[in-house]
Design a protein around this motif. Structure first.
Motif, PDB file in Angstrom:
ATOM      1  N   GLN A  70       0.811  -1.206   0.000  1.00  0.00           N
ATOM      2  CA  GLN A  70       0.000   0.000   0.000  1.00  0.00           C
ATOM      3  C   GLN A  70       0.854   1.270   0.000  1.00  0.00           C
ATOM      4  O   GLN A  70       0.310   2.361   0.055  1.00  0.00           O
ATOM      5  CB  GLN A  70      -0.922   0.008   1.225  1.00  0.00           C
ATOM      6  CG  GLN A  70      -1.932  -1.118   1.202  1.00  0.00           C
ATOM      7  CD  GLN A  70      -2.531  -1.327   2.567  1.00  0.00           C
ATOM      8  OE1 GLN A  70      -2.114  -2.197   3.303  1.00  0.00           O
ATOM      9  NE2 GLN A  70      -3.496  -0.505   2.903  1.00  0.00           N
ATOM     10  N   ARG A  72       3.060   4.330  -1.274  1.00  0.00           N
ATOM     11  CA  ARG A  72       2.853   5.174  -2.445  1.00  0.00           C
ATOM     12  C   ARG A  72       4.176   5.421  -3.157  1.00  0.00           C
ATOM     13  O   ARG A  72       5.248   5.290  -2.590  1.00  0.00           O
ATOM     14  CB  ARG A  72       2.184   6.477  -2.012  1.00  0.00           C
ATOM     15  CG  ARG A  72       0.824   6.150  -1.363  1.00  0.00           C
ATOM     16  CD  ARG A  72      -0.112   7.306  -1.278  1.00  0.00           C
ATOM     17  NE  ARG A  72       0.455   8.566  -0.887  1.00  0.00           N
ATOM     18  CZ  ARG A  72       0.442   9.034   0.351  1.00  0.00           C
ATOM     19  NH1 ARG A  72      -0.074   8.326   1.317  1.00  0.00           N
ATOM     20  NH2 ARG A  72       0.945  10.218   0.618  1.00  0.00           N
ATOM     21  N   HIS A 138      -3.767   4.300   3.056  1.00  0.00           N
ATOM     22  CA  HIS A 138      -5.103   3.878   2.648  1.00  0.00           C
ATOM     23  C   HIS A 138      -5.061   3.374   1.206  1.00  0.00           C
ATOM     24  O   HIS A 138      -4.552   4.065   0.316  1.00  0.00           O
ATOM     25  CB  HIS A 138      -6.098   5.030   2.775  1.00  0.00           C
ATOM     26  CG  HIS A 138      -7.508   4.582   2.680  1.00  0.00           C
ATOM     27  ND1 HIS A 138      -8.123   4.339   1.479  1.00  0.00           N
ATOM     28  CD2 HIS A 138      -8.410   4.297   3.639  1.00  0.00           C
ATOM     29  CE1 HIS A 138      -9.349   3.926   1.696  1.00  0.00           C
ATOM     30  NE2 HIS A 138      -9.555   3.894   3.002  1.00  0.00           N
ATOM     31  N   ASP A 140      -7.199   3.178  -1.201  1.00  0.00           N
ATOM     32  CA  ASP A 140      -7.814   4.031  -2.220  1.00  0.00           C
ATOM     33  C   ASP A 140      -6.875   5.161  -2.637  1.00  0.00           C
ATOM     34  O   ASP A 140      -6.822   5.537  -3.804  1.00  0.00           O
ATOM     35  CB  ASP A 140      -9.129   4.632  -1.707  1.00  0.00           C
ATOM     36  CG  ASP A 140     -10.214   3.579  -1.536  1.00  0.00           C
ATOM     37  OD1 ASP A 140     -10.062   2.472  -2.103  1.00  0.00           O
ATOM     38  OD2 ASP A 140     -11.201   3.854  -0.838  1.00  0.00           O
ATOM     39  N   ARG A 141      -6.121   5.696  -1.688  1.00  0.00           N
ATOM     40  CA  ARG A 141      -5.170   6.768  -2.011  1.00  0.00           C
ATOM     41  C   ARG A 141      -4.050   6.228  -2.894  1.00  0.00           C
ATOM     42  O   ARG A 141      -3.617   6.886  -3.827  1.00  0.00           O
ATOM     43  CB  ARG A 141      -4.576   7.355  -0.738  1.00  0.00           C
ATOM     44  CG  ARG A 141      -5.591   8.123   0.079  1.00  0.00           C
ATOM     45  CD  ARG A 141      -4.949   8.785   1.238  1.00  0.00           C
ATOM     46  NE  ARG A 141      -4.228   9.951   0.741  1.00  0.00           N
ATOM     47  CZ  ARG A 141      -3.304  10.568   1.428  1.00  0.00           C
ATOM     48  NH1 ARG A 141      -2.967  10.160   2.618  1.00  0.00           N
ATOM     49  NH2 ARG A 141      -2.686  11.627   0.935  1.00  0.00           N
ATOM     50  N   GLU A 143      -4.240   3.679  -4.939  1.00  0.00           N
ATOM     51  CA  GLU A 143      -4.817   3.405  -6.256  1.00  0.00           C
ATOM     52  C   GLU A 143      -5.025   4.697  -7.052  1.00  0.00           C
ATOM     53  O   GLU A 143      -4.693   4.776  -8.232  1.00  0.00           O
ATOM     54  CB  GLU A 143      -6.154   2.679  -6.077  1.00  0.00           C
ATOM     55  CG  GLU A 143      -6.727   2.126  -7.354  1.00  0.00           C
ATOM     56  CD  GLU A 143      -7.974   1.311  -7.081  1.00  0.00           C
ATOM     57  OE1 GLU A 143      -9.000   1.626  -7.707  1.00  0.00           O
ATOM     58  OE2 GLU A 143      -7.909   0.387  -6.246  1.00  0.00           O
ATOM     59  N   ARG A 144      -5.548   5.738  -6.400  1.00  0.00           N
ATOM     60  CA  ARG A 144      -5.749   7.028  -7.087  1.00  0.00           C
ATOM     61  C   ARG A 144      -4.427   7.616  -7.553  1.00  0.00           C
ATOM     62  O   ARG A 144      -4.326   8.159  -8.650  1.00  0.00           O
ATOM     63  CB  ARG A 144      -6.464   8.013  -6.158  1.00  0.00           C
ATOM     64  CG  ARG A 144      -7.961   7.811  -6.065  1.00  0.00           C
ATOM     65  CD  ARG A 144      -8.653   8.993  -5.404  1.00  0.00           C
ATOM     66  NE  ARG A 144      -8.060   9.395  -4.139  1.00  0.00           N
ATOM     67  CZ  ARG A 144      -8.486   8.998  -2.937  1.00  0.00           C
ATOM     68  NH1 ARG A 144      -9.493   8.170  -2.833  1.00  0.00           N
ATOM     69  NH2 ARG A 144      -7.888   9.427  -1.839  1.00  0.00           N
ATOM     70  N   GLU A 145      -3.402   7.499  -6.710  1.00  0.00           N
ATOM     71  CA  GLU A 145      -2.089   8.025  -7.077  1.00  0.00           C
ATOM     72  C   GLU A 145      -1.519   7.267  -8.279  1.00  0.00           C
ATOM     73  O   GLU A 145      -0.951   7.866  -9.188  1.00  0.00           O
ATOM     74  CB  GLU A 145      -1.141   7.912  -5.883  1.00  0.00           C
ATOM     75  CG  GLU A 145       0.130   8.690  -6.053  1.00  0.00           C
ATOM     76  CD  GLU A 145       0.960   8.666  -4.790  1.00  0.00           C
ATOM     77  OE1 GLU A 145       1.915   7.860  -4.744  1.00  0.00           O
ATOM     78  OE2 GLU A 145       0.660   9.436  -3.876  1.00  0.00           O
ATOM     79  N   ASP A 147      -3.313   5.747 -10.575  1.00  0.00           N
ATOM     80  CA  ASP A 147      -4.117   6.148 -11.742  1.00  0.00           C
ATOM     81  C   ASP A 147      -3.658   7.502 -12.284  1.00  0.00           C
ATOM     82  O   ASP A 147      -3.548   7.689 -13.493  1.00  0.00           O
ATOM     83  CB  ASP A 147      -5.606   6.214 -11.380  1.00  0.00           C
ATOM     84  CG  ASP A 147      -6.217   4.844 -11.158  1.00  0.00           C
ATOM     85  OD1 ASP A 147      -5.588   3.827 -11.542  1.00  0.00           O
ATOM     86  OD2 ASP A 147      -7.321   4.792 -10.567  1.00  0.00           O
ATOM     87  N   ARG A 148      -3.370   8.450 -11.392  1.00  0.00           N
ATOM     88  CA  ARG A 148      -2.896   9.770 -11.826  1.00  0.00           C
ATOM     89  C   ARG A 148      -1.555   9.663 -12.536  1.00  0.00           C
ATOM     90  O   ARG A 148      -1.324  10.317 -13.552  1.00  0.00           O
ATOM     91  CB  ARG A 148      -2.796  10.720 -10.629  1.00  0.00           C
ATOM     92  CG  ARG A 148      -4.098  11.377 -10.255  1.00  0.00           C
ATOM     93  CD  ARG A 148      -3.867  12.532  -9.289  1.00  0.00           C
ATOM     94  NE  ARG A 148      -3.297  12.088  -8.034  1.00  0.00           N
ATOM     95  CZ  ARG A 148      -3.976  11.885  -6.911  1.00  0.00           C
ATOM     96  NH1 ARG A 148      -5.277  12.097  -6.897  1.00  0.00           N
ATOM     97  NH2 ARG A 148      -3.380  11.477  -5.824  1.00  0.00           N
ATOM     98  N   ASP A 151      -2.181   8.249 -15.964  1.00  0.00           N
ATOM     99  CA  ASP A 151      -2.785   9.264 -16.832  1.00  0.00           C
ATOM    100  C   ASP A 151      -1.748  10.282 -17.292  1.00  0.00           C
ATOM    101  O   ASP A 151      -1.790  10.745 -18.430  1.00  0.00           O
ATOM    102  CB  ASP A 151      -3.921   9.994 -16.102  1.00  0.00           C
ATOM    103  CG  ASP A 151      -5.138   9.107 -15.896  1.00  0.00           C
ATOM    104  OD1 ASP A 151      -5.231   8.050 -16.562  1.00  0.00           O
ATOM    105  OD2 ASP A 151      -5.994   9.468 -15.059  1.00  0.00           O
TER     106      ASP A 151
END
Length: 159
Positions: A70, A72, A138, A140-141, A143-145, A147-148, A151
């Motif tokens: 998990q 980052r 977390h 979700d954080r 995963e969002r990072e 994804d960003r 992108d």
């Protein structure tokens, strides 16, 4: 549930290593250069220094073992958040030590260790685990990072 139990076990082991570091540095400093016989606020500053050293040890253990899946990609941001949460735990521990040593007048090495390294540690540990899991690591954080980052790389790859 098994994953949570395994994660709690790893967190406990990392915490135990951090505790040994914290306890050792605290008592070494309290007995020598930050002795309350020499410096009135010595136990307080010994706890600050020992906690900072333990925070670094705990971050490494938690980043690369407890929450390894998990963590980052931006270690500096994660490290800053880890330090913020850890400092909150330190405030809890220092509060327990301060009340015991300076308000209640329990000034022995044993009393300082019980208040700062037992009571403060238990309360601070609950606080830290909850915020590490809910904020710093977390899923979700993470995963969002990711994804960003994907992108941001996509337009460059399409050129």
């Amino acid at each position: 549930m098994r994953r949570l139990i395994a994660q709690l076990a790893r967190f406990g082991i990392v915490g135990a290593v951090g505790f040994v570091v914290d306890l050792g540095v605290f008592n070494l400093l309290r007995a020598t250069v930050l002795s309350p016989d020499e410096i009135h606020s010595g136990p307080f500053w010994a706890k600050v220094v020992s906690t900072i050293v333990a925070i670094f040890v705990n971050w490494m253990g938690n980043r690369y073992w407890t929450f390894r899946n998990q963590r980052r990609s931006v270690a500096a941001k994660e490290g800053l958040e880890f330090v913020v949460v850890s400092l909150g735990g330190m405030v809890i521990s220092l509060g327990c030590l301060g009340v015991s040593h300076y308000v209640l007048g329990f000034t022995s090495a044993l009393a300082d260790n019980i208040s700062g390294n037992v009571i403060g540690l238990v309360l601070g540990t609950v606080f830290r685990f909850w915020l590490y899991k809910a904020w710093v690591y977390h899923p979700d954080r993470v995963e969002r990072e990711a994804d960003r980052a994907a992108d941001a790389e996509a337009p460059a790859a399409q050129r």
